[in-house]
Design a protein around this motif. Structure first.
Motif, PDB file in Angstrom:
ATOM      1  N   UNK A  94     -24.552 -24.754  37.905  1.00  0.00           N
ATOM      2  CA  UNK A  94     -25.535 -24.958  39.298  1.00  0.00           C
ATOM      3  C   UNK A  94     -26.131 -23.580  40.052  1.00  0.00           C
ATOM      4  N   UNK A  95     -27.355 -24.105  40.576  1.00  0.00           N
ATOM      5  CA  UNK A  95     -27.626 -22.982  41.293  1.00  0.00           C
ATOM      6  C   UNK A  95     -27.511 -23.045  42.451  1.00  0.00           C
ATOM      7  N   UNK A  96     -28.276 -22.325  43.598  1.00  0.00           N
ATOM      8  CA  UNK A  96     -28.026 -22.481  45.037  1.00  0.00           C
ATOM      9  C   UNK A  96     -28.887 -23.434  45.341  1.00  0.00           C
ATOM     10  N   UNK A  97     -30.333 -23.771  44.860  1.00  0.00           N
ATOM     11  CA  UNK A  97     -30.854 -25.286  45.173  1.00  0.00           C
ATOM     12  C   UNK A  97     -29.902 -26.405  44.555  1.00  0.00           C
ATOM     13  N   UNK A  98     -29.759 -26.796  43.143  1.00  0.00           N
ATOM     14  CA  UNK A  98     -29.231 -27.678  42.815  1.00  0.00           C
ATOM     15  C   UNK A  98     -28.151 -27.850  44.048  1.00  0.00           C
ATOM     16  N   UNK A  99     -26.669 -26.582  44.514  1.00  0.00           N
ATOM     17  CA  UNK A  99     -25.973 -27.061  45.182  1.00  0.00           C
ATOM     18  C   UNK A  99     -26.708 -27.500  46.431  1.00  0.00           C
ATOM     19  N   UNK A 125     -34.545 -27.096  49.271  1.00  0.00           N
ATOM     20  CA  UNK A 125     -34.783 -26.093  50.659  1.00  0.00           C
ATOM     21  C   UNK A 125     -33.728 -25.506  51.686  1.00  0.00           C
ATOM     22  N   UNK A 126     -32.891 -25.867  51.769  1.00  0.00           N
ATOM     23  CA  UNK A 126     -31.792 -25.181  52.442  1.00  0.00           C
ATOM     24  C   UNK A 126     -31.013 -24.229  51.362  1.00  0.00           C
ATOM     25  N   UNK A 127     -31.373 -23.593  50.302  1.00  0.00           N
ATOM     26  CA  UNK A 127     -29.797 -22.957  49.727  1.00  0.00           C
ATOM     27  C   UNK A 127     -29.688 -22.008  49.945  1.00  0.00           C
ATOM     28  N   UNK A 128     -30.679 -21.295  50.775  1.00  0.00           N
ATOM     29  CA  UNK A 128     -30.707 -20.151  52.111  1.00  0.00           C
ATOM     30  C   UNK A 128     -28.943 -20.268  52.539  1.00  0.00           C
ATOM     31  N   UNK A 129     -28.760 -21.871  53.289  1.00  0.00           N
ATOM     32  CA  UNK A 129     -27.609 -21.259  53.754  1.00  0.00           C
ATOM     33  C   UNK A 129     -26.818 -21.625  52.910  1.00  0.00           C
ATOM     34  N   UNK A 130     -26.803 -22.186  51.785  1.00  0.00           N
ATOM     35  CA  UNK A 130     -25.746 -21.614  50.335  1.00  0.00           C
ATOM     36  C   UNK A 130     -25.323 -20.466  50.256  1.00  0.00           C
ATOM     37  N   UNK A 178     -26.807 -17.845  52.442  1.00  0.00           N
ATOM     38  CA  UNK A 178     -26.101 -16.776  53.675  1.00  0.00           C
ATOM     39  C   UNK A 178     -24.449 -16.885  54.237  1.00  0.00           C
ATOM     40  N   UNK A 179     -24.319 -18.342  54.293  1.00  0.00           N
ATOM     41  CA  UNK A 179     -22.773 -18.754  54.237  1.00  0.00           C
ATOM     42  C   UNK A 179     -21.363 -17.822  53.316  1.00  0.00           C
ATOM     43  N   UNK A 180     -22.121 -17.298  52.633  1.00  0.00           N
ATOM     44  CA  UNK A 180     -21.137 -16.681  51.719  1.00  0.00           C
ATOM     45  C   UNK A 180     -21.907 -15.477  51.121  1.00  0.00           C
ATOM     46  N   UNK A 181     -22.506 -14.428  51.973  1.00  0.00           N
ATOM     47  CA  UNK A 181     -22.878 -13.618  52.468  1.00  0.00           C
ATOM     48  C   UNK A 181     -23.328 -13.103  50.787  1.00  0.00           C
ATOM     49  N   UNK A 182     -24.657 -13.863  50.074  1.00  0.00           N
ATOM     50  CA  UNK A 182     -24.900 -13.572  48.732  1.00  0.00           C
ATOM     51  C   UNK A 182     -26.214 -13.412  48.910  1.00  0.00           C
ATOM     52  N   UNK A 183     -26.873 -12.052  49.176  1.00  0.00           N
ATOM     53  CA  UNK A 183     -28.304 -11.675  49.488  1.00  0.00           C
ATOM     54  C   UNK A 183     -29.237 -11.825  47.805  1.00  0.00           C
ATOM     55  N   UNK A 184     -28.587 -11.232  46.944  1.00  0.00           N
ATOM     56  CA  UNK A 184     -29.272 -11.010  45.950  1.00  0.00           C
ATOM     57  C   UNK A 184     -28.701 -12.860  45.419  1.00  0.00           C
ATOM     58  N   UNK A 185     -29.785 -13.428  44.846  1.00  0.00           N
ATOM     59  CA  UNK A 185     -29.260 -14.877  43.621  1.00  0.00           C
ATOM     60  C   UNK A 185     -29.075 -14.566  42.824  1.00  0.00           C
ATOM     61  N   UNK A 186     -29.549 -13.321  42.129  1.00  0.00           N
ATOM     62  CA  UNK A 186     -29.544 -13.195  40.426  1.00  0.00           C
ATOM     63  C   UNK A 186     -28.187 -12.396  39.823  1.00  0.00           C
TER      64      UNK A 186
END
Length: 172
Positions: free
Chosen positions: A51-56, A65-70, A72-80
């Motif tokens: 799973x990726x932020x996009x798939x979740x 498109x709302x991957x950034x919400x996923x 942000x709510x988990x305080x993940x600023x670096x998706x990698x």
């Protein structure tokens, strides 16, 4: 979608007097702790390796498109490096980061009172029964902890996005 809401600023990248409008990526909006602690707004979610932020986001909110919400709510600023890594990527990351992935990173022992499943770091000389934790095990434990995330309930998404847009465009 995330940056389209951000204000633009005039920026002269090379100092030659020729400015252009660019997105102000230094604008920051964070979710308040009091909101993050309101259990009725969230549901727990366990991220699988594929799973990726996009798939979740697609699964939960119906749009990637709302991957950034996923994030942000988990305080993940670096998706990698903050999003849970699949096992193959974790193995490569650890071998790139450490000269010896199997070397001892630290020692730990079980907490002696309360929840004895909780492990605490110790100096091996202080606790002869301490267990060594390798660099790989240490990074794997960090990665496993990142797999348990919280997701904003879908019914609150429109309000959150509206509030986000309002906050990000506030002029200081």
């Amino acid at each position: 979608m995330y940056f389209q809401n951000f204000p633009t600023i005039s920026y002269d990248a090379v100092g030659n007097g020729n400015s252009q409008l660019v997105t102000d990526i230094l604008t920051r909006v964070v979710v308040r702790k009091s909101i993050r602690d309101t259990q009725s707004l969230f549901s727990k979610y366990d991220v699988f390796d594929w799973e990726t932020p996009e798939s979740v986001s697609l699964e939960v909110y119906g749009k990637a498109d709302y991957h950034w919400v996923v994030l942000m709510f988990n305080k993940y600023f670096d998706r990698y490096y903050e999003w849970p890594m699949p096992i193959q990527i974790l193995q490569k990351y650890v071998s790139d980061k450490y000269t010896n992935p199997n070397a001892i990173h630290h020692y730990e022992t079980s907490q002696s009172s309360g929840n004895t499943n909780v492990k605490i770091k110790v100096e091996v000389a202080d606790v002869p029964t301490a267990t060594p934790v390798t660099n790989y095990e240490y990074e794997q434990d960090l990665n496993d902890a990142r797999k348990q995330i919280q997701l904003l309930q879908p019914g609150y998404l429109p309000t959150f996005i509206s509030d986000f847009r309002r906050l990000v465009t506030l002029q200081v």
